[in-house]
Write a protein that holds these residues in place. Structure first.
Motif, short mmCIF file in Angstrom:
data_model
loop_
_atom_site.label_atom_id
_atom_site.label_comp_id
_atom_site.label_asym_id
_atom_site.label_seq_id
_atom_site.Cartn_x
_atom_site.Cartn_y
_atom_site.Cartn_z
N ARG A 102 -87.63 -12.32 78.65
CA ARG A 102 -88.02 -13.72 78.65
C ARG A 102 -88.07 -14.22 80.09
N GLN A 103 -88.73 -15.36 80.27
CA GLN A 103 -88.80 -15.96 81.59
C GLN A 103 -87.41 -16.41 82.04
N HIS A 104 -87.13 -16.25 83.33
CA HIS A 104 -85.81 -16.61 83.85
C HIS A 104 -85.98 -17.41 85.14
N LYS A 105 -85.34 -18.59 85.18
CA LYS A 105 -85.34 -19.38 86.41
C LYS A 105 -84.22 -18.88 87.32
N GLY A 106 -84.57 -18.65 88.59
CA GLY A 106 -83.58 -18.16 89.54
C GLY A 106 -82.70 -19.28 90.07
N LYS A 107 -81.74 -18.88 90.89
CA LYS A 107 -80.75 -19.84 91.40
C LYS A 107 -81.38 -20.92 92.27
N PHE A 108 -82.44 -20.60 93.01
CA PHE A 108 -83.09 -21.62 93.82
C PHE A 108 -83.67 -22.72 92.93
N GLU A 109 -84.33 -22.33 91.84
CA GLU A 109 -84.87 -23.34 90.92
C GLU A 109 -83.76 -24.12 90.23
N GLN A 110 -82.69 -23.43 89.85
CA GLN A 110 -81.58 -24.10 89.18
C GLN A 110 -80.93 -25.14 90.10
N ARG A 123 -88.57 -17.17 103.66
CA ARG A 123 -89.80 -17.87 103.28
C ARG A 123 -89.49 -19.19 102.57
N VAL A 124 -88.50 -19.17 101.68
CA VAL A 124 -88.14 -20.40 100.97
C VAL A 124 -87.64 -21.45 101.96
N LEU A 125 -86.84 -21.03 102.93
CA LEU A 125 -86.32 -21.97 103.91
C LEU A 125 -87.43 -22.53 104.79
N GLN A 126 -88.42 -21.72 105.09
CA GLN A 126 -89.52 -22.16 105.96
C GLN A 126 -90.50 -23.05 105.21
N GLU A 127 -90.89 -22.64 104.00
CA GLU A 127 -91.98 -23.29 103.29
C GLU A 127 -91.53 -24.14 102.11
N LYS A 128 -90.26 -24.02 101.72
CA LYS A 128 -89.74 -24.70 100.53
C LYS A 128 -90.52 -24.32 99.28
N LYS A 129 -90.97 -23.08 99.25
CA LYS A 129 -91.69 -22.56 98.09
C LYS A 129 -91.17 -21.17 97.76
N ARG A 172 -91.61 -16.40 91.46
CA ARG A 172 -90.76 -15.55 90.64
C ARG A 172 -91.26 -14.11 90.70
N VAL A 173 -90.34 -13.18 90.44
CA VAL A 173 -90.71 -11.77 90.34
C VAL A 173 -91.72 -11.62 89.20
N GLY A 174 -92.86 -10.98 89.48
CA GLY A 174 -93.89 -10.80 88.46
C GLY A 174 -94.90 -11.92 88.40
N SER A 175 -94.84 -12.84 89.38
CA SER A 175 -95.78 -13.96 89.40
C SER A 175 -96.26 -14.19 90.82
N ASP A 176 -97.49 -14.66 90.95
CA ASP A 176 -98.01 -15.03 92.28
C ASP A 176 -98.15 -16.54 92.42
N LYS A 177 -97.59 -17.28 91.46
CA LYS A 177 -97.65 -18.73 91.48
C LYS A 177 -96.51 -19.29 92.33
N ASP A 178 -96.85 -20.20 93.25
CA ASP A 178 -95.83 -20.82 94.09
C ASP A 178 -95.15 -21.97 93.35
N ILE A 179 -93.83 -22.06 93.52
CA ILE A 179 -93.04 -23.15 92.94
C ILE A 179 -92.33 -23.85 94.09
N THR A 180 -92.52 -25.16 94.20
CA THR A 180 -91.89 -25.93 95.27
C THR A 180 -90.46 -26.31 94.87
N VAL A 181 -89.52 -26.12 95.79
CA VAL A 181 -88.13 -26.47 95.53
C VAL A 181 -87.57 -27.27 96.70
N ASP A 182 -86.64 -28.15 96.37
CA ASP A 182 -85.93 -28.95 97.38
C ASP A 182 -84.45 -28.60 97.27
#
Length: 383
Positions: free
Chosen positions: A219-227, A251-257, A260-270
């Motif tokens: 199943r899909q799993h949200k990682g700790k950054f998203e949580q 990369r997350v620290l630089q771009e805030k994006k 997920r593993v298995g996806s090429d879609k960017d997710i923005t996080v704060d």
């Protein structure tokens, strides 16, 4: 599971009690608001059903009284067709839900299930909050005073912090205090022990994965950054993170994006990132084990937590604090510590730092007599 029904109509009280008792619940009834409040304050009920329209104390007054008295049961209002506006007002004042008459069994059972899940979640959240924030930064030594001053200055900002220090010094407590004193305190605080996660799983743990990304990804799993979005992510033992994961964190620290593993879609996080390590990261950089660019991203502010040997004046305060804490948790009787015994504890070299001291206090409480003497310390500590 215990339920309470407050309703002035005997037929509704009795029929609802009979139905819910048949479903396996333990059910009490009250014929008016006053007696219902008295029962709710004496007994612990998971869910309370309360009629809105009752003579004397009505449902709204019952709701307000129970909340003011700290009763944390889920309260479900029972309303007639003309009580909808009042029922909505009750929801705004903290009622879990309302059910219209005539009562429907399936609706009642579903509402009870949802209400008890919420009560359990709230209770667990409070327990974890007490566990996390119930700890205090004990001490008055110059070293600990400096740490407090650093936290007070840094916490209100979004600056990334690198916490250094030996094992057992309290790096996790510094991280939690930074979050608690920040503007993000009402948002998630997520901890990750990088040393405890296998290298092949760290990326999935931090960044999440899509269903089917690998064999066990069912199943899909949200990682700790998203949580931690909107809050704080604490990366403990950052020096043990693999180089591949370090690159993604950078990369997350630089771009805030992130993706997920298995996806090429960017997710923005704060996310505010706080990291900790017991290693010398500059030495790890020289060995090729840690990225220099990530080090500079993480170390906007560096807080070094002193060892216990560097703050020996705090030991008597810590002994007293741990003794109170352990006695409260374990129902042990508090002991007086003889001055000579305390001096031996102060003079000892604490290679395990705060963690070792707490274990020693617990050992002395269990094994000593009515007082903790110097002989007790020599027998049970200096071994």
């Amino acid at each position: 599971m215990k339920l309470l029904i407050i309703d002035d109509e005997r037929s509704i009280r009795n029929s609802l009690k009979e139905i819910l008792s048949d479903e396996g619940y333990e059910v009490d009834v009250a014929e008016d608001g006053t007696s219902g409040c008295e029962m709710a304050e004496k007994e612990k009920y998971n869910v309370i059903f309360c009629d809105i329209k009752m003579p004397g104390m009505d449902g709204v007054e019952v709701l307000e009284k129970l909340h003011n008295d700290g009763v944390d049961s889920a309260i479900i209002m029972i309303s007639g067709h003309g009580d909808i506006d009042t029922a909505v007002e009750c929801i705004k004042k903290g009622a879990f839900d309302f059910i219209q008459k005539p009562l429907d069994l399936n609706r009642i059972l579903i509402t009870i299930k949802n209400a008890t899940e919420k009560v359990t979640l709230v209770s667990e959240t409070r327990r974890l909050t007490r566990k996390v924030y119930g700890q205090q930064m004990i001490g008055e030594s110059p070293a600990i005073q400096h740490i407090r001053e650093m936290i007070d200055r840094v916490a209100p900002t979004d600056a990334r912090v690198l916490i250094t220090g030996a094992n057992g010094t309290g790096k996790e407590l510094v991280a939690r205090t930074l979050h608690q004193k920040s503007s993000r305190s009402s948002m998630p605080y997520i901890e990750v022990n990088c040393a405890a996660i296998p290298s092949e799983l760290i990326e999935s743990e931090l960044f999440g994965h899509e269903k089917g990304a690998f064999t066990s990804a069912i199943r899909q799993h949200k990682g700790k950054f998203e949580q931690a979005d909107g809050g704080t992510l604490f990366l403990d033992e950052i020096g043990d993170m693999s180089l591949a994961a370090q690159a993604k964190v950078l990369r997350v620290l630089q771009e805030k994006k992130l993706s997920r593993v298995g996806s090429d879609k960017d997710i923005t996080v704060d996310v505010r990132v706080i990291a900790a390590t017991n290693k010398n990261l500059k030495d790890e950089i020289a060995k090729g084990n840690f990225r220099e660019d990530l080090y500079h991203r993480l170390s906007v502010i560096v807080i070094n937590v002193p060892s216990l040997d560097e703050r020996k004046p705090d030991i008597p305060l810590l002994v007293d604090y741990f003794m109170n804490q352990i006695c409260s948790e374990s129902a042990l009787a508090k002991r007086e510590v003889d001055p000579e015994a305390m001096q031996l504890l102060v003079d000892k070299s604490w290679t395990g730092n705060i963690r070792e001291l707490r274990n020693v206090v617990e050992r002395l409480l269990i094994l000593s007599g009515n007082r903790i003497t110097a002989d007790d310390v020599r027998t049970y500590v200096y071994v």
